[in-house]
Design a protein around this motif. Sequence first.
Motif, PDB file in Angstrom:
ATOM      1  N   ARG A 139       0.836  -1.199   0.000  1.00 22.00           N
ATOM      2  CA  ARG A 139       0.000   0.000   0.000  1.00 22.00           C
ATOM      3  C   ARG A 139       0.869   1.247   0.000  1.00 22.00           C
ATOM      4  O   ARG A 139       0.565   2.244  -0.693  1.00 22.00           O
ATOM      5  N   ARG A 140       1.940   1.246   0.768  1.00 18.97           N
ATOM      6  CA  ARG A 140       2.850   2.401   0.798  1.00 18.97           C
ATOM      7  C   ARG A 140       3.554   2.563  -0.554  1.00 18.97           C
ATOM      8  O   ARG A 140       3.747   3.691  -1.021  1.00 18.97           O
ATOM      9  N   TYR A 141       3.930   1.446  -1.167  1.00 16.35           N
ATOM     10  CA  TYR A 141       4.496   1.499  -2.518  1.00 16.35           C
ATOM     11  C   TYR A 141       3.489   2.153  -3.468  1.00 16.35           C
ATOM     12  O   TYR A 141       3.844   2.989  -4.311  1.00 16.35           O
ATOM     13  N   PHE A 142       2.228   1.724  -3.360  1.00 18.53           N
ATOM     14  CA  PHE A 142       1.190   2.231  -4.237  1.00 18.53           C
ATOM     15  C   PHE A 142       0.998   3.736  -4.057  1.00 18.53           C
ATOM     16  O   PHE A 142       0.856   4.491  -5.025  1.00 18.53           O
ATOM     17  N   THR A 143       1.028   4.194  -2.802  1.00 16.93           N
ATOM     18  CA  THR A 143       0.920   5.628  -2.520  1.00 16.93           C
ATOM     19  C   THR A 143       2.062   6.392  -3.155  1.00 16.93           C
ATOM     20  O   THR A 143       1.860   7.427  -3.807  1.00 16.93           O
ATOM     21  N   GLU A 144       3.285   5.890  -2.962  1.00 22.68           N
ATOM     22  CA  GLU A 144       4.459   6.546  -3.548  1.00 22.68           C
ATOM     23  C   GLU A 144       4.387   6.541  -5.067  1.00 22.68           C
ATOM     24  O   GLU A 144       4.698   7.549  -5.727  1.00 22.68           O
ATOM     25  N   TYR A 145       3.974   5.423  -5.618  1.00 19.74           N
ATOM     26  CA  TYR A 145       3.842   5.290  -7.073  1.00 19.74           C
ATOM     27  C   TYR A 145       2.875   6.344  -7.624  1.00 19.74           C
ATOM     28  O   TYR A 145       3.192   7.064  -8.583  1.00 19.74           O
ATOM     29  N   LEU A 146       1.702   6.469  -7.016  1.00 20.36           N
ATOM     30  CA  LEU A 146       0.714   7.438  -7.490  1.00 20.36           C
ATOM     31  C   LEU A 146       1.223   8.867  -7.343  1.00 20.36           C
ATOM     32  O   LEU A 146       1.014   9.705  -8.236  1.00 20.36           O
ATOM     33  N   ASN A 147       1.886   9.156  -6.234  1.00 21.16           N
ATOM     34  CA  ASN A 147       2.431  10.503  -6.024  1.00 21.16           C
ATOM     35  C   ASN A 147       3.413  10.873  -7.117  1.00 21.16           C
ATOM     36  O   ASN A 147       3.415  12.009  -7.611  1.00 21.16           O
ATOM     37  N   GLU A 157       9.879   5.202 -13.598  1.00 20.14           N
ATOM     38  CA  GLU A 157      10.449   6.088 -12.581  1.00 20.14           C
ATOM     39  C   GLU A 157       9.637   6.030 -11.285  1.00 20.14           C
ATOM     40  O   GLU A 157      10.211   6.034 -10.187  1.00 20.14           O
ATOM     41  N   ALA A 158       8.322   5.961 -11.415  1.00 19.43           N
ATOM     42  CA  ALA A 158       7.462   5.880 -10.232  1.00 19.43           C
ATOM     43  C   ALA A 158       7.677   4.563  -9.498  1.00 19.43           C
ATOM     44  O   ALA A 158       7.706   4.529  -8.256  1.00 19.43           O
ATOM     45  N   GLU A 159       7.842   3.471 -10.236  1.00 25.98           N
ATOM     46  CA  GLU A 159       8.145   2.179  -9.614  1.00 25.98           C
ATOM     47  C   GLU A 159       9.481   2.237  -8.888  1.00 25.98           C
ATOM     48  O   GLU A 159       9.613   1.739  -7.767  1.00 25.98           O
ATOM     49  N   ASN A 160      10.475   2.844  -9.522  1.00 27.33           N
ATOM     50  CA  ASN A 160      11.801   2.945  -8.902  1.00 27.33           C
ATOM     51  C   ASN A 160      11.731   3.685  -7.577  1.00 27.33           C
ATOM     52  O   ASN A 160      12.373   3.298  -6.590  1.00 27.33           O
ATOM     53  N   SER A 161      10.950   4.753  -7.536  1.00 26.25           N
ATOM     54  CA  SER A 161      10.807   5.533  -6.312  1.00 26.25           C
ATOM     55  C   SER A 161      10.176   4.686  -5.206  1.00 26.25           C
ATOM     56  O   SER A 161      10.601   4.738  -4.048  1.00 26.25           O
ATOM     57  N   ALA A 162       9.181   3.882  -5.574  1.00 25.62           N
ATOM     58  CA  ALA A 162       8.543   2.994  -4.595  1.00 25.62           C
ATOM     59  C   ALA A 162       9.521   1.944  -4.092  1.00 25.62           C
ATOM     60  O   ALA A 162       9.563   1.640  -2.889  1.00 25.62           O
ATOM     61  N   ILE A 163      10.314   1.395  -4.988  1.00 21.88           N
ATOM     62  CA  ILE A 163      11.296   0.371  -4.607  1.00 21.88           C
ATOM     63  C   ILE A 163      12.320   0.950  -3.638  1.00 21.88           C
ATOM     64  O   ILE A 163      12.720   0.292  -2.667  1.00 21.88           O
ATOM     65  N   HIS A 164      12.729   2.194  -3.866  1.00 17.18           N
ATOM     66  CA  HIS A 164      13.690   2.831  -2.954  1.00 17.18           C
ATOM     67  C   HIS A 164      13.077   3.036  -1.568  1.00 17.18           C
ATOM     68  O   HIS A 164      13.798   2.997  -0.567  1.00 17.18           O
ATOM     69  N   LEU A 165      11.785   3.248  -1.514  1.00 13.67           N
ATOM     70  CA  LEU A 165      11.107   3.329  -0.224  1.00 13.67           C
ATOM     71  C   LEU A 165      11.284   2.013   0.536  1.00 13.67           C
ATOM     72  O   LEU A 165      11.578   1.999   1.737  1.00 13.67           O
ATOM     73  N   GLY A 166      11.118   0.893  -0.162  1.00  6.03           N
ATOM     74  CA  GLY A 166      11.308  -0.414   0.462  1.00  6.03           C
ATOM     75  C   GLY A 166      12.740  -0.644   0.899  1.00  6.03           C
ATOM     76  O   GLY A 166      12.988  -1.203   1.978  1.00  6.03           O
ATOM     77  N   LEU A 167      13.681  -0.217   0.087  1.00  8.22           N
ATOM     78  CA  LEU A 167      15.095  -0.365   0.442  1.00  8.22           C
ATOM     79  C   LEU A 167      15.415   0.420   1.716  1.00  8.22           C
ATOM     80  O   LEU A 167      16.154  -0.061   2.585  1.00  8.22           O
ATOM     81  N   LEU A 187      11.241  -7.323   0.176  1.00  7.58           N
ATOM     82  CA  LEU A 187      11.222  -6.388  -0.945  1.00  7.58           C
ATOM     83  C   LEU A 187      10.414  -6.930  -2.116  1.00  7.58           C
ATOM     84  O   LEU A 187       9.684  -6.181  -2.782  1.00  7.58           O
ATOM     85  N   GLU A 188      10.518  -8.225  -2.349  1.00  6.07           N
ATOM     86  CA  GLU A 188       9.741  -8.819  -3.440  1.00  6.07           C
ATOM     87  C   GLU A 188       8.257  -8.807  -3.117  1.00  6.07           C
ATOM     88  O   GLU A 188       7.415  -8.506  -3.983  1.00  6.07           O
ATOM     89  N   ALA A 189       7.902  -9.132  -1.883  1.00  6.25           N
ATOM     90  CA  ALA A 189       6.491  -9.104  -1.479  1.00  6.25           C
ATOM     91  C   ALA A 189       5.936  -7.680  -1.566  1.00  6.25           C
ATOM     92  O   ALA A 189       4.782  -7.478  -1.974  1.00  6.25           O
ATOM     93  N   ASN A 190       6.743  -6.684  -1.180  1.00  6.52           N
ATOM     94  CA  ASN A 190       6.323  -5.291  -1.304  1.00  6.52           C
ATOM     95  C   ASN A 190       5.924  -4.961  -2.740  1.00  6.52           C
ATOM     96  O   ASN A 190       4.871  -4.368  -3.002  1.00  6.52           O
ATOM     97  N   TYR A 191       6.787  -5.334  -3.650  1.00  3.97           N
ATOM     98  CA  TYR A 191       6.569  -5.000  -5.064  1.00  3.97           C
ATOM     99  C   TYR A 191       5.346  -5.722  -5.620  1.00  3.97           C
ATOM    100  O   TYR A 191       4.581  -5.148  -6.402  1.00  3.97           O
TER     101      TYR A 191
END
Length: 304
Positions: A139-147, A157-167, A187-191
Amino acid sequence: MKFFSLLLLATATSAFALETDNYLSWRQELPDSSGDLNSYIQTEIEDVLKSSAGMNCEQVTFKVADRFKTGVRGEVFVNWSTKNISDKIFPSTDHYIEQSIYVETPSPLLKFAPLAPNMQVGGIYFGIDKLSHFASTGRRYFTEYLNQIKKGQTVEEAENSAIHLGLSNEAGILGIWASGVFSYGDLEANYQGLSFYRKFCLNQEDTYLKETEGRWEMVKIPEIKDYVNPYWDETFNLSFNEPRTWKVVSKVLLEEYCPMREKENIVARFSLYKEKAKKSRSMTYIEALQIDQQPQSFEELCQK
Protein backbone atom coordinates in the motif's frame (compact mmCIF):
# COMPACT_ATOMS: atom_id res chain seq x y z
CA MET A 1 16.64 11.39 20.12
CA LYS A 2 17.95 7.98 21.16
CA PHE A 3 14.89 7.42 23.36
CA PHE A 4 12.58 8.46 20.51
CA SER A 5 14.26 6.02 18.12
CA LEU A 6 13.90 3.17 20.61
CA LEU A 7 10.26 4.08 21.15
CA LEU A 8 9.64 3.95 17.41
CA LEU A 9 11.29 0.55 17.19
CA ALA A 10 9.29 -0.80 20.10
CA THR A 11 6.07 0.45 18.51
CA ALA A 12 7.02 -1.18 15.22
CA THR A 13 7.71 -4.54 16.82
CA SER A 14 4.40 -4.52 18.67
CA ALA A 15 2.54 -4.14 15.38
CA PHE A 16 4.80 -5.93 12.92
CA ALA A 17 6.44 -9.36 13.09
CA LEU A 18 10.05 -8.36 12.57
CA GLU A 19 11.20 -11.60 10.97
CA THR A 20 10.30 -15.15 10.10
CA ASP A 21 12.25 -18.40 10.11
CA ASN A 22 11.56 -20.10 6.78
CA TYR A 23 14.03 -22.87 7.60
CA LEU A 24 11.56 -24.26 10.11
CA SER A 25 9.29 -25.10 7.18
CA TRP A 26 11.93 -27.62 6.07
CA ARG A 27 10.70 -29.73 8.97
CA GLN A 28 7.02 -29.55 8.10
CA GLU A 29 4.95 -30.19 4.95
CA LEU A 30 1.99 -27.80 4.98
CA PRO A 31 -1.32 -27.87 3.06
CA ASP A 32 -2.00 -25.19 0.45
CA SER A 33 -3.63 -22.06 1.91
CA SER A 34 -4.38 -20.31 -1.39
CA GLY A 35 -8.11 -21.10 -1.35
CA ASP A 36 -8.48 -19.76 2.19
CA LEU A 37 -6.57 -16.58 1.36
CA ASN A 38 -8.50 -15.99 -1.85
CA SER A 39 -11.82 -16.32 -0.04
CA TYR A 40 -10.72 -13.98 2.73
CA ILE A 41 -9.44 -11.32 0.32
CA GLN A 42 -12.57 -11.61 -1.82
CA THR A 43 -14.84 -11.22 1.20
CA GLU A 44 -13.04 -8.09 2.38
CA ILE A 45 -13.19 -6.51 -1.09
CA GLU A 46 -16.87 -7.31 -1.52
CA ASP A 47 -17.63 -5.77 1.88
CA VAL A 48 -15.91 -2.53 0.84
CA LEU A 49 -17.76 -2.44 -2.48
CA LYS A 50 -21.13 -2.39 -0.70
CA SER A 51 -20.46 1.25 0.18
CA SER A 52 -18.43 2.26 -2.88
CA ALA A 53 -20.97 4.66 -4.40
CA GLY A 54 -19.37 7.95 -5.36
CA MET A 55 -15.78 6.74 -4.89
CA ASN A 56 -13.17 7.12 -7.61
CA CYS A 57 -10.62 4.45 -8.53
CA GLU A 58 -8.00 5.57 -6.02
CA GLN A 59 -10.49 5.90 -3.19
CA VAL A 60 -11.93 2.43 -3.59
CA THR A 61 -8.46 0.89 -3.89
CA PHE A 62 -7.25 2.56 -0.68
CA LYS A 63 -10.49 1.63 1.07
CA VAL A 64 -9.71 -2.02 0.33
CA ALA A 65 -6.03 -1.59 1.20
CA ASP A 66 -7.00 -0.18 4.59
CA ARG A 67 -8.62 -3.54 5.43
CA PHE A 68 -5.21 -5.21 5.29
CA LYS A 69 -3.05 -2.41 6.71
CA THR A 70 -0.71 -3.16 9.60
CA GLY A 71 -1.24 -0.83 12.53
CA VAL A 72 -2.00 -0.74 16.22
CA ARG A 73 -4.19 -3.82 15.85
CA GLY A 74 -1.17 -5.77 14.60
CA GLU A 75 -0.68 -7.65 11.38
CA VAL A 76 -4.02 -8.45 9.81
CA PHE A 77 -2.90 -11.54 7.91
CA VAL A 78 -0.99 -13.02 10.84
CA ASN A 79 -3.95 -12.47 13.13
CA TRP A 80 -6.42 -13.90 10.62
CA SER A 81 -4.26 -16.93 9.82
CA THR A 82 -3.65 -17.78 13.46
CA LYS A 83 -7.37 -17.55 14.18
CA ASN A 84 -8.81 -19.22 11.07
CA ILE A 85 -6.27 -21.62 9.55
CA SER A 86 -4.03 -22.55 12.48
CA ASP A 87 -3.88 -26.13 11.13
CA LYS A 88 -2.25 -24.84 7.93
CA ILE A 89 0.53 -22.73 9.44
CA PHE A 90 3.71 -23.69 11.28
CA PRO A 91 4.53 -23.03 14.03
CA SER A 92 0.99 -22.41 15.25
CA THR A 93 2.20 -19.54 17.44
CA ASP A 94 4.19 -16.41 16.59
CA HIS A 95 6.34 -16.74 19.74
CA TYR A 96 8.75 -19.46 18.70
CA ILE A 97 12.14 -17.80 18.87
CA GLU A 98 13.63 -20.65 20.92
CA GLN A 99 12.96 -23.02 17.99
CA SER A 100 14.28 -20.59 15.39
CA ILE A 101 17.58 -19.62 13.78
CA TYR A 102 17.39 -16.45 15.91
CA VAL A 103 17.51 -18.32 19.22
CA GLU A 104 20.71 -16.51 20.24
CA THR A 105 19.97 -13.23 18.47
CA PRO A 106 21.93 -10.18 19.63
CA SER A 107 18.90 -8.00 18.86
CA PRO A 108 17.07 -7.13 22.10
CA LEU A 109 13.92 -6.26 20.16
CA LEU A 110 13.86 -9.50 18.19
CA LYS A 111 13.94 -11.44 21.45
CA PHE A 112 10.55 -10.01 22.39
CA ALA A 113 8.91 -9.38 19.00
CA PRO A 114 6.72 -12.06 17.42
CA LEU A 115 8.10 -14.15 14.57
CA ALA A 116 5.79 -14.82 11.65
CA PRO A 117 4.73 -18.48 11.19
CA ASN A 118 5.09 -20.19 7.80
CA MET A 119 2.41 -21.08 5.27
CA GLN A 120 2.32 -22.65 1.82
CA VAL A 121 0.74 -21.36 -1.40
CA GLY A 122 1.14 -23.21 -4.68
CA GLY A 123 4.05 -25.22 -3.31
CA ILE A 124 5.88 -22.10 -2.12
CA TYR A 125 6.67 -21.72 1.58
CA PHE A 126 6.97 -18.28 3.16
CA GLY A 127 6.51 -16.42 6.42
CA ILE A 128 3.08 -14.85 6.81
CA ASP A 129 4.85 -11.54 7.37
CA LYS A 130 5.27 -11.51 3.58
CA LEU A 131 1.51 -11.10 3.26
CA SER A 132 1.76 -8.06 5.53
CA HIS A 133 4.51 -6.68 3.31
CA PHE A 134 2.41 -7.52 0.25
CA ALA A 135 -0.72 -5.78 1.51
CA SER A 136 0.53 -3.10 3.93
CA THR A 137 3.95 -2.04 2.62
CA GLY A 138 2.56 -2.68 -0.86
CA ARG A 139 0.00 0.00 0.00
CA ARG A 140 2.85 2.40 0.80
CA TYR A 141 4.50 1.50 -2.52
CA PHE A 142 1.19 2.23 -4.24
CA THR A 143 0.92 5.63 -2.52
CA GLU A 144 4.46 6.55 -3.55
CA TYR A 145 3.84 5.29 -7.07
CA LEU A 146 0.71 7.44 -7.49
CA ASN A 147 2.43 10.50 -6.02
CA GLN A 148 5.25 10.20 -8.53
CA ILE A 149 2.89 9.63 -11.46
CA LYS A 150 1.02 12.80 -10.49
CA LYS A 151 4.34 14.66 -10.53
CA GLY A 152 4.82 13.63 -14.14
CA GLN A 153 7.16 10.68 -13.62
CA THR A 154 7.02 7.72 -15.97
CA VAL A 155 5.67 4.37 -14.79
CA GLU A 156 9.23 3.05 -14.52
CA GLU A 157 10.45 6.09 -12.58
CA ALA A 158 7.46 5.88 -10.23
CA GLU A 159 8.14 2.18 -9.61
CA ASN A 160 11.80 2.94 -8.90
CA SER A 161 10.81 5.53 -6.31
CA ALA A 162 8.54 2.99 -4.60
CA ILE A 163 11.30 0.37 -4.61
CA HIS A 164 13.69 2.83 -2.95
CA LEU A 165 11.11 3.33 -0.22
CA GLY A 166 11.31 -0.41 0.46
CA LEU A 167 15.09 -0.36 0.44
CA SER A 168 15.05 2.41 3.05
CA ASN A 169 12.69 0.36 5.22
CA GLU A 170 14.94 -2.71 5.10
CA ALA A 171 18.02 -0.63 5.85
CA GLY A 172 16.20 1.03 8.73
CA ILE A 173 13.37 0.53 11.20
CA LEU A 174 11.79 -2.55 9.56
CA GLY A 175 15.08 -4.30 8.90
CA ILE A 176 18.70 -3.87 9.93
CA TRP A 177 18.07 -1.44 12.80
CA ALA A 178 15.49 -3.62 14.47
CA SER A 179 16.51 -7.21 13.75
CA GLY A 180 19.90 -7.19 12.05
CA VAL A 181 18.32 -8.64 8.89
CA PHE A 182 17.89 -7.09 5.44
CA SER A 183 15.26 -9.21 3.70
CA TYR A 184 15.13 -9.47 -0.07
CA GLY A 185 11.99 -11.57 0.35
CA ASP A 186 10.28 -8.60 1.99
CA LEU A 187 11.22 -6.39 -0.95
CA GLU A 188 9.74 -8.82 -3.44
CA ALA A 189 6.49 -9.10 -1.48
CA ASN A 190 6.32 -5.29 -1.30
CA TYR A 191 6.57 -5.00 -5.06
CA GLN A 192 3.97 -7.69 -5.67
CA GLY A 193 1.64 -5.68 -3.42
CA LEU A 194 2.13 -2.67 -5.67
CA SER A 195 1.23 -4.84 -8.66
CA PHE A 196 -1.86 -6.08 -6.80
CA TYR A 197 -3.22 -2.61 -6.06
CA ARG A 198 -2.46 -1.29 -9.52
CA LYS A 199 -4.66 -4.02 -10.94
CA PHE A 200 -7.76 -2.98 -9.02
CA CYS A 201 -8.88 -0.36 -11.51
CA LEU A 202 -5.96 1.71 -12.79
CA ASN A 203 -5.46 -0.37 -15.93
CA GLN A 204 -7.76 0.09 -18.88
CA GLU A 205 -8.23 -3.66 -19.21
CA ASP A 206 -7.89 -6.80 -17.10
CA THR A 207 -8.81 -5.14 -13.81
CA TYR A 208 -10.43 -6.61 -10.73
CA LEU A 209 -13.02 -3.83 -10.48
CA LYS A 210 -15.25 -1.96 -12.90
CA GLU A 211 -17.43 1.06 -12.24
CA THR A 212 -21.04 0.70 -13.28
CA GLU A 213 -23.58 3.48 -12.74
CA GLY A 214 -21.51 5.08 -10.00
CA ARG A 215 -20.79 1.89 -8.07
CA TRP A 216 -17.87 -0.49 -8.20
CA GLU A 217 -18.23 -4.21 -8.75
CA MET A 218 -15.75 -7.05 -8.83
CA VAL A 219 -15.43 -8.49 -12.34
CA LYS A 220 -12.41 -10.68 -11.63
CA ILE A 221 -11.52 -12.39 -8.36
CA PRO A 222 -7.89 -11.87 -7.22
CA GLU A 223 -5.77 -15.01 -7.10
CA ILE A 224 -2.98 -14.96 -4.52
CA LYS A 225 -0.93 -17.40 -6.61
CA ASP A 226 -0.48 -14.63 -9.17
CA TYR A 227 1.70 -12.80 -6.66
CA VAL A 228 3.34 -15.37 -4.39
CA ASN A 229 6.57 -16.60 -5.97
CA PRO A 230 9.71 -18.48 -4.86
CA TYR A 231 11.44 -15.21 -4.00
CA TRP A 232 9.13 -14.87 -0.98
CA ASP A 233 10.93 -17.83 0.62
CA GLU A 234 14.00 -16.62 2.50
CA THR A 235 15.68 -20.03 2.21
CA PHE A 236 15.66 -19.52 -1.58
CA ASN A 237 15.95 -15.73 -1.78
CA LEU A 238 18.50 -15.29 0.98
CA SER A 239 18.64 -12.31 3.32
CA PHE A 240 21.65 -10.30 4.42
CA ASN A 241 22.46 -10.64 8.12
CA GLU A 242 24.59 -8.02 9.81
CA PRO A 243 27.79 -9.60 11.25
CA ARG A 244 26.59 -10.12 14.84
CA THR A 245 23.35 -11.68 13.65
CA TRP A 246 25.11 -13.83 11.03
CA LYS A 247 27.45 -15.19 13.70
CA VAL A 248 24.56 -16.76 15.62
CA VAL A 249 22.33 -17.61 12.63
CA SER A 250 25.15 -19.32 10.72
CA LYS A 251 25.84 -21.56 13.71
CA VAL A 252 22.27 -22.91 13.63
CA LEU A 253 22.29 -23.24 9.84
CA LEU A 254 25.57 -25.14 9.86
CA GLU A 255 24.54 -27.54 12.60
CA GLU A 256 20.89 -28.13 11.75
CA TYR A 257 20.11 -27.20 8.16
CA CYS A 258 23.21 -27.91 6.10
CA PRO A 259 22.66 -31.66 6.76
CA MET A 260 19.03 -31.29 5.65
CA ARG A 261 19.55 -29.65 2.27
CA GLU A 262 19.82 -32.97 0.40
CA LYS A 263 16.59 -34.39 1.86
CA GLU A 264 14.15 -35.53 -0.80
CA ASN A 265 11.41 -33.05 0.10
CA ILE A 266 13.79 -30.09 0.12
CA VAL A 267 15.37 -31.08 -3.19
CA ALA A 268 11.88 -31.39 -4.69
CA ARG A 269 10.82 -28.04 -3.24
CA PHE A 270 13.80 -26.21 -4.69
CA SER A 271 13.33 -27.94 -8.03
CA LEU A 272 9.80 -26.52 -8.13
CA TYR A 273 11.11 -23.11 -7.14
CA LYS A 274 13.61 -23.08 -9.99
CA GLU A 275 10.83 -23.94 -12.44
CA LYS A 276 8.61 -21.15 -11.16
CA ALA A 277 11.24 -18.51 -10.45
CA LYS A 278 10.92 -15.48 -12.68
CA LYS A 279 12.60 -12.30 -11.51
CA SER A 280 10.33 -9.28 -11.19
CA ARG A 281 11.31 -5.84 -12.36
CA SER A 282 11.97 -4.96 -8.71
CA MET A 283 14.53 -7.74 -8.39
CA THR A 284 16.39 -6.84 -11.58
CA TYR A 285 16.41 -3.16 -10.59
CA ILE A 286 17.75 -3.89 -7.09
CA GLU A 287 20.42 -6.21 -8.53
CA ALA A 288 21.55 -3.42 -10.87
CA LEU A 289 21.98 -1.08 -7.89
CA GLN A 290 24.61 -3.42 -6.40
CA ILE A 291 23.78 -2.41 -2.85
CA ASP A 292 26.16 -3.26 -0.01
CA GLN A 293 23.85 -5.64 1.87
CA GLN A 294 24.57 -8.76 -0.16
CA PRO A 295 23.26 -12.08 1.23
CA GLN A 296 25.66 -14.53 2.81
CA SER A 297 26.01 -17.81 0.91
CA PHE A 298 24.28 -20.82 2.45
CA GLU A 299 26.18 -23.23 0.17
CA GLU A 300 29.55 -21.76 1.07
CA LEU A 301 28.65 -22.08 4.74
CA CYS A 302 27.73 -25.74 4.27
CA GLN A 303 31.03 -26.49 2.56
CA LYS A 304 33.02 -25.55 5.67
